[in-house]
Scaffold this motif. Structure first.
Motif, PDB file in Angstrom:
ATOM      1  N   GLY A  14      10.587   4.603 -11.025  1.00 42.75           N
ATOM      2  CA  GLY A  14      10.577   4.475 -12.473  1.00 42.75           C
ATOM      3  C   GLY A  14      10.028   3.170 -13.011  1.00 42.75           C
ATOM      4  N   ARG A  15       9.436   2.356 -12.121  1.00 41.57           N
ATOM      5  CA  ARG A  15       8.854   1.088 -12.593  1.00 41.57           C
ATOM      6  C   ARG A  15       7.461   0.907 -12.006  1.00 41.57           C
ATOM      7  N   VAL A  16       6.653   0.103 -12.712  1.00 40.28           N
ATOM      8  CA  VAL A  16       5.366  -0.293 -12.139  1.00 40.28           C
ATOM      9  C   VAL A  16       5.644  -1.496 -11.251  1.00 40.28           C
ATOM     10  N   ILE A  17       5.273  -1.420  -9.966  1.00 36.89           N
ATOM     11  CA  ILE A  17       5.602  -2.529  -9.067  1.00 36.89           C
ATOM     12  C   ILE A  17       4.367  -3.325  -8.642  1.00 36.89           C
ATOM     13  N   GLU A  18       3.179  -2.786  -8.939  1.00 32.89           N
ATOM     14  CA  GLU A  18       1.970  -3.556  -8.666  1.00 32.89           C
ATOM     15  C   GLU A  18       0.847  -2.967  -9.494  1.00 32.89           C
ATOM     16  N   GLU A  19      -0.027  -3.817  -9.948  1.00 32.04           N
ATOM     17  CA  GLU A  19      -1.097  -3.344 -10.792  1.00 32.04           C
ATOM     18  C   GLU A  19      -2.328  -4.203 -10.556  1.00 32.04           C
ATOM     19  N   GLY A  20      -3.519  -3.588 -10.632  1.00 34.08           N
ATOM     20  CA  GLY A  20      -4.719  -4.406 -10.463  1.00 34.08           C
ATOM     21  C   GLY A  20      -5.951  -3.549 -10.356  1.00 34.08           C
ATOM     22  N   ARG A  21      -7.103  -4.188 -10.106  1.00 42.75           N
ATOM     23  CA  ARG A  21      -8.325  -3.434  -9.908  1.00 42.75           C
ATOM     24  C   ARG A  21      -8.210  -2.632  -8.627  1.00 42.75           C
ATOM     25  N   ALA A  22      -8.840  -1.468  -8.593  1.00 40.57           N
ATOM     26  CA  ALA A  22      -8.689  -0.575  -7.447  1.00 40.57           C
ATOM     27  C   ALA A  22      -9.102  -1.268  -6.148  1.00 40.57           C
ATOM     28  N   ASP A  23     -10.218  -2.010  -6.194  1.00 43.29           N
ATOM     29  CA  ASP A  23     -10.680  -2.699  -4.977  1.00 43.29           C
ATOM     30  C   ASP A  23      -9.620  -3.671  -4.476  1.00 43.29           C
ATOM     31  N   ASP A  24      -9.070  -4.441  -5.424  1.00 42.26           N
ATOM     32  CA  ASP A  24      -8.074  -5.450  -5.030  1.00 42.26           C
ATOM     33  C   ASP A  24      -6.850  -4.790  -4.410  1.00 42.26           C
ATOM     34  N   ILE A  25      -6.400  -3.703  -5.039  1.00 40.07           N
ATOM     35  CA  ILE A  25      -5.196  -3.051  -4.536  1.00 40.07           C
ATOM     36  C   ILE A  25      -5.454  -2.470  -3.143  1.00 40.07           C
ATOM     37  N   LEU A  26      -6.615  -1.856  -2.977  1.00 45.45           N
ATOM     38  CA  LEU A  26      -6.897  -1.210  -1.692  1.00 45.45           C
ATOM     39  C   LEU A  26      -7.160  -2.251  -0.597  1.00 45.45           C
ATOM     40  N   ASP A  27      -7.837  -3.350  -0.974  1.00 40.03           N
ATOM     41  CA  ASP A  27      -8.189  -4.336   0.051  1.00 40.03           C
ATOM     42  C   ASP A  27      -7.088  -5.361   0.276  1.00 40.03           C
ATOM     43  N   LEU A  28      -6.459  -5.792  -0.810  1.00 43.26           N
ATOM     44  CA  LEU A  28      -5.460  -6.851  -0.680  1.00 43.26           C
ATOM     45  C   LEU A  28      -4.148  -6.447  -1.334  1.00 43.26           C
ATOM     46  N   PRO A  29      -3.526  -5.381  -0.851  1.00 43.22           N
ATOM     47  CA  PRO A  29      -2.256  -4.962  -1.466  1.00 43.22           C
ATOM     48  C   PRO A  29      -1.205  -6.045  -1.263  1.00 43.22           C
ATOM     49  N   LYS A  30      -0.386  -6.286  -2.313  1.00 43.69           N
ATOM     50  CA  LYS A  30       0.619  -7.345  -2.206  1.00 43.69           C
ATOM     51  C   LYS A  30       1.995  -6.772  -1.881  1.00 43.69           C
ATOM     52  N   HIS A  31       2.410  -5.793  -2.652  1.00 46.27           N
ATOM     53  CA  HIS A  31       3.775  -5.281  -2.518  1.00 46.27           C
ATOM     54  C   HIS A  31       3.927  -4.543  -1.186  1.00 46.27           C
ATOM     55  N   PRO A  32       5.044  -4.746  -0.508  1.00 44.82           N
ATOM     56  CA  PRO A  32       5.236  -4.047   0.781  1.00 44.82           C
ATOM     57  C   PRO A  32       5.102  -2.526   0.637  1.00 44.82           C
ATOM     58  N   TYR A  33       5.487  -1.995  -0.518  1.00 42.53           N
ATOM     59  CA  TYR A  33       5.383  -0.548  -0.729  1.00 42.53           C
ATOM     60  C   TYR A  33       3.918  -0.118  -0.799  1.00 42.53           C
ATOM     61  N   THR A  34       3.104  -0.870  -1.538  1.00 38.48           N
ATOM     62  CA  THR A  34       1.677  -0.557  -1.628  1.00 38.48           C
ATOM     63  C   THR A  34       1.040  -0.669  -0.245  1.00 38.48           C
ATOM     64  N   ARG A  35       1.415  -1.713   0.484  1.00 39.93           N
ATOM     65  CA  ARG A  35       0.868  -1.880   1.841  1.00 39.93           C
ATOM     66  C   ARG A  35       1.230  -0.667   2.687  1.00 39.93           C
ATOM     67  N   GLY A  36       2.473  -0.212   2.529  1.00 33.90           N
ATOM     68  CA  GLY A  36       2.914   0.972   3.276  1.00 33.90           C
ATOM     69  C   GLY A  36       2.112   2.205   2.904  1.00 33.90           C
ATOM     70  N   LEU A  37       1.884   2.409   1.598  1.00 37.81           N
ATOM     71  CA  LEU A  37       1.116   3.573   1.145  1.00 37.81           C
ATOM     72  C   LEU A  37      -0.283   3.566   1.747  1.00 37.81           C
ATOM     73  N   ILE A  38      -0.897   2.385   1.770  1.00 36.75           N
ATOM     74  CA  ILE A  38      -2.268   2.305   2.276  1.00 36.75           C
ATOM     75  C   ILE A  38      -2.273   2.532   3.789  1.00 36.75           C
ATOM     76  N   ALA A  39      -1.242   2.011   4.453  1.00 37.56           N
ATOM     77  CA  ALA A  39      -1.166   2.216   5.904  1.00 37.56           C
ATOM     78  C   ALA A  39      -1.003   3.694   6.234  1.00 37.56           C
ATOM     79  N   CYS A  40      -0.474   4.462   5.272  1.00 36.17           N
ATOM     80  CA  CYS A  40      -0.223   5.882   5.519  1.00 36.17           C
ATOM     81  C   CYS A  40      -1.487   6.730   5.428  1.00 36.17           C
ATOM     82  N   ILE A  41      -2.611   6.174   4.967  1.00 32.16           N
ATOM     83  CA  ILE A  41      -3.842   6.973   4.899  1.00 32.16           C
ATOM     84  C   ILE A  41      -4.220   7.346   6.324  1.00 32.16           C
ATOM     85  N   PRO A  42      -4.300   8.640   6.630  1.00 28.72           N
ATOM     86  CA  PRO A  42      -4.579   9.024   8.020  1.00 28.72           C
ATOM     87  C   PRO A  42      -5.974   8.561   8.429  1.00 28.72           C
ATOM     88  N   ASN A  43      -6.081   8.156   9.685  1.00 25.09           N
ATOM     89  CA  ASN A  43      -7.356   7.695  10.211  1.00 25.09           C
ATOM     90  C   ASN A  43      -7.915   8.758  11.140  1.00 25.09           C
TER      91      ASN A  43
END
Lengths: 324, 327
Positions: free
Chosen positions: B231-260
């Motif tokens: 129910g809250r925004v926990i990170e916000e930014g340009r798409a490139d920045d979020i995908l390349d340099l995620p800050k929040h542990p949750y965002t990092r987790g989401l990106i790590a979950c992209i199947p390779n």
């Protein structure tokens, strides 16, 4: 579509043949002898007279022979002679079928329109007062026996507020009036019997359409309609009701048989000159041929109602239109 | 002033467990011609945010308890239902997740698009129908004239979603909300739908709010991204920045979950990553960070104090560990 219709008609004919054969045997299983009833009405009879009557009506033949004769005559459109009335069964039914169809269709129209309207109103606010009231009325309406409702209506309108006629189908004093006056008179007479027959079905449709509307109002496509900017009225009546009506159509078709048997009671209570009173008399008088004829007509009406229901359903739901 | 502004939006729901806060101070901005991606797991508040903008939060049990939503400066929270109906479909339109169930089964595709046109534009039914055909053609449906007479069950999933898109863009809305528009579709069809949305956006200059849990969709479509959790925004930014340099542990987790799909070092595909646990039930959120139970970087402060969205204005995050520079 045409092929489908033909197939349904063929099934319908088979079903009606089955109904006739089954009824033919069932009636004869019941105790009582039509020869005695016929003779009794003439005032006592010796064994010779009874035998003569049986021979006269073919009742002394083996059952299968009787059945064969009956079916053979039926193929030629002859439903036999009534023992009691001494007139062709088809003629007797012909005179009574109109009032029954009028009564049944009127009850069907009343119950579907009022029932669905109640259901839709209740579904708009499922926890509201109106919804509760509809549920209570529907439960009571479903529980009340048809004949009791008829009797209560007669008491109410015969003595307390006498605004509706409580007996018969037409006022004989009006028989020389114009057709419009007579038609209004018939509708006036129709009000109470049609309403008392409609009550139970009205309750069924109210509950069914309430549940169906609640279901449909939660559907994704209703949200889509709102997202388009459709008004609440359009959402309710254009988008939701059309879908919610589908189960109502199905049940209306299935209930037609129930409606006919309910009509038998209502006709008796209100002295409505339809097939119900005819069937009632036929049963009391062991009038086999008349009763068989009435049951045959009832089966035909149910078969036709089911085919009409199927067609209506196909028109209402495009998902069924293509395949047969 | 941004085209669409959501300010400190708070939405509560009455539940068996008492009132819960489904959205807790959500602030977002979308400019004309821009695509804002909103990411998060199921139940994080993405769809409620979208429905709030549409004025379609089911009420009861839902209720907008605070905050503001403004479209080109016009307040949408306190406006009349009549005005909202006017705006819905014409200024703000929405594409839903399930094309299978989002179209009415008893009306033809053409009818449903024409209805949207007639609701907001003063045109005849014949004109609306011919515009509907043109729209079906525009969204890439072959033999549009014939297909307009088809019922939804006669169309494939991808086609139905194209019909939904045609309906949504029929009145050239300023804001288009796409709630997981491709989740129910084949991967190949997904790419086509994204291309179509991108093309339509270039043509009309509409702002798109893309709601998804698919980081691939974000990479494809979004200019900016807001990551939501409980129910809250926990990170916000340009798409490139979020995908390349995620800050929040949750965002990092989401990106790590992209199947390779490719092979890893040992010739085997790398193991699928996951974020342990599930989003906590909203009525059980305590005082601290809602993500702390699932977070590898959690420390004492996370249990005591809810992190606020802090950091550079272009890329803030709501995390004590990020704020304190912990690993």
């Amino acid at each position: 579509m045409a092929g489908y219709l033909l197939r349904r008609l063929a099934y319908g004919l088979l079903l009606m043949a089955g109904v006739v054969i089954l009824n033919f045997f069932l009636i004869r299983l019941a105790p009582g002898d039509p020869a005695e009833v016929i003779a009794g009405d003439m005032g006592g009879a010796t064994a010779e007279v009874l035998a003569a009557i049986r021979a006269d009506y073919g009742l002394d033949q083996p059952l299968l022979v009787q059945l064969g004769r009956y079916l053979g005559a039926m193929m030629q459109g002859d439903l036999g002679e009534s023992y009691f009335f001494n007139r062709p069964v088809s003629e007797l039914i012909g005179a009574r079928i109109g009032p029954t169809i009028l009564l049944v269709l009127a009850a069907q129209v009343i119950s579907i329109t009022i029932g669905v309207a109640m259901g839709v109103m209740a579904a708009r606010k499922p926890n509201g007062v109106l919804s509760g009231a509809v549920s209570v009325v529907a439960t009571i309406g479903y529980a009340v026996p048809v004949f009791w409702m008829g009797i209560m209506l007669i008491i109410l309108f015969a003595s307390i507020i006498p605004i509706f006629p409580v007996e018969g189908m037409a006022d004989i004093r009006l028989r020389n009036e114009g057709w419009l006056e007579r038609m209004i008179d018939i509708l006036h007479h129709l009000a109470l019997p049609a309403f008392s027959l409609a009550v139970i079905f009205l309750a069924i449709y109210a509950r069914l359409s309430r549940a169906s509307m609640l279901d449909v109002l939660g559907a994704d496509y209703v949200r889509t309609a709102r997202a388009k900017g459709a008004s609440e009225r359009s959402v309710l009546f254009r988008h939701a009701l059309r879908n919610a009506a589908l189960p109502v159509i199905t049940v209306a078709g299935l209930q037609f048989g129930g409606l006919l048997s309910g009509a038998l009671l209502v006709e008796t209570v209100f002295n409505w000159p339809g097939m119900g009173t005819l069937a009632f008399d036929a049963i009391l008088r062991r009038d086999y041929t008349l009763l068989l004829g009435v049951l045959f007509c009832a089966a035909a009406m149910v078969v036709i109602a089911n085919i009409v229901t199927d067609l209506a359903y196909r028109l209402a739901d495009p998902r069924l239109g293509g395949e047969t | 002033m941004a085209l669409l502004e959501i300010d400190e939006l708070k939405v509560t729901f009455r539940t068996r467990h008492g009132p819960v806060t489904a959205l807790d101070g959500v602030s977002l901005r979308v400019e004309a011609g821009e695509t804002l991606g909103i990411v998060g797991e199921s139940g994080c508040g993405k769809s409620i945010t979208a429905l709030s903008v549409m004025g379609l939060v089911p009420s009861p049990p839902g209720n907008i308890a605070g905050g503001a939503i403004r479209l080109a400066g016009e307040d949408l929270v306190n406006t009349s239902p009549r005005r909202l109906r006017r705006l819905r479909g014409s200024e703000i339109a929405m594409i839903f997740q399930e094309p299978m169930t989002s179209l009415n089964p008893v009306f033809t595709a053409g009818d449903q698009i024409a209805e949207a046109i007639m609701l907001h534009q003063n045109v005849s039914r014949a004109e609306a129908l011919s515009r509907a055909v043109a729209l079906l053609d525009r969204v890439g449906i072959p033999e549009a004239r014939r297909r307009a007479d088809d019922y939804p069950h006669q169309l494939s999933g991808g086609m139905r979603q194209r019909v939904m898109i045609a309906m949504a863009v029929s009145c050239q809305p300023k804001v288009l909300i796409a709630d997981e528009p491709t989740t129910a579709l084949d991967v190949t069809v997904q790419a086509q739908i994204f291309d179509l949305l991108n093309d339509l956006q270039r043509e009309t200059g509409a702002a798109i709010m893309l709601i998804t849990h698919d980081m691939g969709a974000i990479a494809e479509m979004a200019d900016r991204v807001a990551v939501m959790y409980a129910g809250r925004v926990i990170e916000e930014g340009r798409a490139d920045d979020i995908l390349d340099l995620p800050k929040h542990p949750y965002t990092r987790g989401l990106i790590a979950c992209i199947p390779n799909v490719g092979k890893g070092e040992g010739g085997e595909p790398p193991p699928l990553a996951e974020i342990p646990g599930v989003v906590p039930p909203l009525h059980l959120l305590g005082a601290g960070c809602a993500f702390r139970e699932r977070c590898g970087s959690a420390f004492e402060r996370c249990a005591a104090e809810r992190p606020r969205l802090l950091g550079p204005a272009a890329h803030p995050a709501a995390c004590h560990a990020v704020e304190e520079g912990r690993p």
